[in-house]
Design a protein around this motif. Structure first.
Motif, PDB file in Angstrom:
ATOM      1  N   GLN A   1      48.792 -31.964 143.599  1.00 52.31           N
ATOM      2  CA  GLN A   1      49.841 -31.237 142.899  1.00 52.31           C
ATOM      3  C   GLN A   1      50.259 -29.977 143.649  1.00 52.31           C
ATOM      4  O   GLN A   1      51.454 -29.609 143.653  1.00 52.31           O
ATOM      5  N   ALA A   2      49.311 -29.281 144.300  1.00 53.37           N
ATOM      6  CA  ALA A   2      49.664 -28.065 145.033  1.00 53.37           C
ATOM      7  C   ALA A   2      50.599 -28.397 146.198  1.00 53.37           C
ATOM      8  O   ALA A   2      51.587 -27.687 146.438  1.00 53.37           O
ATOM      9  N   ALA A   3      50.306 -29.474 146.921  1.00 57.24           N
ATOM     10  CA  ALA A   3      51.168 -29.866 148.038  1.00 57.24           C
ATOM     11  C   ALA A   3      52.525 -30.333 147.541  1.00 57.24           C
ATOM     12  O   ALA A   3      53.555 -30.036 148.158  1.00 57.24           O
ATOM     13  N   PHE A   4      52.561 -31.055 146.431  1.00 59.92           N
ATOM     14  CA  PHE A   4      53.837 -31.505 145.876  1.00 59.92           C
ATOM     15  C   PHE A   4      54.711 -30.307 145.494  1.00 59.92           C
ATOM     16  O   PHE A   4      55.925 -30.304 145.731  1.00 59.92           O
TER      17      PHE A   4
ATOM     18  N   TYR B   1      55.374 -41.734 144.485  1.00 59.97           N
ATOM     19  CA  TYR B   1      54.926 -42.662 143.451  1.00 59.97           C
ATOM     20  C   TYR B   1      53.440 -42.952 143.662  1.00 59.97           C
ATOM     21  O   TYR B   1      53.022 -43.333 144.754  1.00 59.97           O
ATOM     22  N   GLY B   2      52.648 -42.748 142.596  1.00 56.90           N
ATOM     23  CA  GLY B   2      51.220 -42.979 142.715  1.00 56.90           C
ATOM     24  C   GLY B   2      50.539 -42.865 141.368  1.00 56.90           C
ATOM     25  O   GLY B   2      51.178 -42.752 140.309  1.00 56.90           O
ATOM     26  N   THR B   3      49.240 -42.878 141.391  1.00 59.46           N
ATOM     27  CA  THR B   3      48.451 -42.802 140.164  1.00 59.46           C
ATOM     28  C   THR B   3      48.372 -41.366 139.664  1.00 59.46           C
ATOM     29  O   THR B   3      48.703 -40.416 140.386  1.00 59.46           O
ATOM     30  N   ALA B   4      47.917 -41.232 138.416  1.00 56.38           N
ATOM     31  CA  ALA B   4      47.754 -39.896 137.851  1.00 56.38           C
ATOM     32  C   ALA B   4      46.707 -39.101 138.620  1.00 56.38           C
ATOM     33  O   ALA B   4      46.829 -37.879 138.786  1.00 56.38           O
ATOM     34  N   GLU B   5      45.683 -39.778 139.114  1.00 53.54           N
ATOM     35  CA  GLU B   5      44.638 -39.095 139.873  1.00 53.54           C
ATOM     36  C   GLU B   5      45.193 -38.504 141.162  1.00 53.54           C
ATOM     37  O   GLU B   5      44.883 -37.359 141.515  1.00 53.54           O
ATOM     38  N   SER B   6      46.024 -39.264 141.888  1.00 51.69           N
ATOM     39  CA  SER B   6      46.583 -38.745 143.132  1.00 51.69           C
ATOM     40  C   SER B   6      47.576 -37.627 142.868  1.00 51.69           C
ATOM     41  O   SER B   6      47.651 -36.659 143.635  1.00 51.69           O
ATOM     42  N   ALA B   7      48.346 -37.726 141.771  1.00 47.40           N
ATOM     43  CA  ALA B   7      49.285 -36.652 141.428  1.00 47.40           C
ATOM     44  C   ALA B   7      48.549 -35.359 141.114  1.00 47.40           C
ATOM     45  O   ALA B   7      48.974 -34.263 141.516  1.00 47.40           O
ATOM     46  N   LEU B   8      47.425 -35.458 140.411  1.00 45.31           N
ATOM     47  CA  LEU B   8      46.632 -34.271 140.097  1.00 45.31           C
ATOM     48  C   LEU B   8      45.969 -33.717 141.355  1.00 45.31           C
ATOM     49  O   LEU B   8      45.907 -32.495 141.549  1.00 45.31           O
ATOM     50  N   LYS B   9      45.518 -34.600 142.223  1.00 48.42           N
ATOM     51  CA  LYS B   9      44.830 -34.164 143.433  1.00 48.42           C
ATOM     52  C   LYS B   9      45.765 -33.430 144.386  1.00 48.42           C
ATOM     53  O   LYS B   9      45.373 -32.449 145.033  1.00 48.42           O
TER      54      LYS B   9
ATOM     55  N   ASN C   1      49.778 -45.261 149.672  1.00 44.04           N
ATOM     56  CA  ASN C   1      49.707 -45.929 150.967  1.00 44.04           C
ATOM     57  C   ASN C   1      49.598 -44.965 152.148  1.00 44.04           C
ATOM     58  O   ASN C   1      49.016 -45.307 153.170  1.00 44.04           O
ATOM     59  N   VAL C   2      50.184 -43.766 152.023  1.00 45.84           N
ATOM     60  CA  VAL C   2      50.141 -42.805 153.126  1.00 45.84           C
ATOM     61  C   VAL C   2      49.434 -41.538 152.660  1.00 45.84           C
ATOM     62  O   VAL C   2      49.395 -41.231 151.465  1.00 45.84           O
ATOM     63  N   SER C   3      48.879 -40.808 153.598  1.00 46.65           N
ATOM     64  CA  SER C   3      48.119 -39.599 153.279  1.00 46.65           C
ATOM     65  C   SER C   3      49.060 -38.438 152.977  1.00 46.65           C
ATOM     66  O   SER C   3      50.252 -38.465 153.309  1.00 46.65           O
ATOM     67  N   ILE C   4      48.514 -37.380 152.353  1.00 46.90           N
ATOM     68  CA  ILE C   4      49.317 -36.208 152.035  1.00 46.90           C
ATOM     69  C   ILE C   4      49.803 -35.535 153.304  1.00 46.90           C
ATOM     70  O   ILE C   4      50.896 -34.950 153.337  1.00 46.90           O
TER      71      ILE C   4
END
Length: 342
Positions: free
Chosen positions: A52-55, A42-50, A16-19
């Motif tokens: 991951q560096a920021a996380f 919480y999000g999809t696998a695609e967003s987690a992979l996209k 729902n919100v941007s990185i």
């Protein structure tokens, strides 16, 4: 069971919100509360992979949700929030999302003794979302290399109080201005009267001879009786008939005034074809509409972005509202769904 009451939690709806807003949310929590113990997105696998560096940089733990249907990410966040509240007993829970569907979760967490605040993204957050939380902050999405500001809680700094010397100077200036205005507004006769009385008091009178131009103007001006006689003669004299040309011009002007205005320009066939093509692209992006179903605006925004019909920071209501004869936004106040008109 941990019984501490100082745990601070941040739960992020990554769909729902941007990185960029996530980064600002972490910085905001650390700035205002000094610590942030639980950080989950919480999000999809695609967003987690996209992201991951920021996380990794922000210390956010991604919770991958394999989408199994509508609102599955929201449900995963709500279930996890209840579990965490039972286990950790936090003092504060922050939910980063502009979605109004979390209202039941917020009420339940508050009943458990938590203070619940919300963090949303500008352009996505409605008034009905903000009033649910104990406090709510809206953050602007920054473009790359840009700067962002907190739009909900920021207040303008108070204006500096003028010093006593400045106030006295301003008062004197106001008095001078008022005096000048009164002098300028006084009638000419009054100003002449003041000048005459002043000359009488001083015992002197103006003896300068009148200029030749002034004398000539005075001689050319008729006496009052002559002016009255001239006006009476002019009133008694017969008025000449209007020239035929003037009458014809007046008739033409009246006809022009009575003539109907030119019709407004109509849309060209090319414009109509472009609108039909745009509506077709919207329907192809959301086929549920043609089946008579409604689509949430946040889902509509994602579909429109994927179809290239909406910019990253654009509003889906603006795109859909441009075709009011085809799409209906529900409810009329603070809409959150769209459907195809019959």
């Amino acid at each position: 069971m941990n019984t501490t009451t100082t745990t601070i939690m941040l739960l992020i709806d990554a769909d729902n919100v941007s990185i960029d807003v996530m980064e600002q949310a972490v910085a905001l929590m650390l700035e205002e509360h000094g610590a942030l113990h639980v950080r989950r997105a919480y999000g999809t696998a695609e967003s987690a992979l996209k992201h991951q560096a920021a996380f990794k940089r922000l210390g956010i733990r991604p919770i991958v949700n394999l989408a199994t249907g509508k609102n599955s990410t929201d449900i995963a966040l709500a279930v996890d929030a209840i579990d965490l509240v039972h286990a950790e007993r936090p003092a504060l829970v922050a939910i980063a999302s502009s979605d109004s569907d979390f209202a039941p979760l917020v009420a339940r967490l508050r009943e458990k003794g938590c203070r619940v605040i919300g963090i949303g993204q500008a352009g996505k957050t409605g008034d009905e979302t903000r009033t649910v939380y104990d406090a709510f902050t809206v953050l602007e999405h920054r473009s790359k290399g840009g700067t962002a500001a907190r739009t909900a809680s920021a207040r303008p700094p108070p204006a500096p109080r003028p010093s006593a010397r400045s106030r006295r100077t301003a008062a004197v200036a106001d008095d001078d201005t008022a005096g000048a205005d009164k002098g300028a507004a006084a009638p000419l006769s009054a100003r002449r009267g003041r000048g005459s009385s002043a000359a009488a008091r001083s015992g002197s009178a103006s003896t300068a001879p009148a200029s030749p131009a002034t004398q000539g103007a005075a001689a050319a001006a008729p006496a009052p009786a002559a002016r009255k006689t001239s006006r009476r003669r002019a009133a008694a004299a017969p008025k000449p008939a209007a020239a035929p040309a003037a009458g014809a011009a007046a008739g033409a002007a009246a006809g022009a005034a009575a003539a109907p205005s030119a019709p407004a320009a109509r849309a060209t066939p090319g414009d109509a074809a472009a609108l039909a093509e745009r509506v077709g692209r919207i329907l192809r992006a959301m086929p549920e509409l043609e089946r008579g179903q409604t689509v949430e605006l946040r889902v509509a925004a994602e579909r429109l972005r994927e179809a290239g019909l909406l910019s990253r920071s654009g509003s889906s209501t603006r795109v859909l509202g441009a075709h009011p004869d085809r799409f209906e936004l529900l409810p009329t106040t603070q809409p959150n769904r769209v459907r195809l008109k019959a």
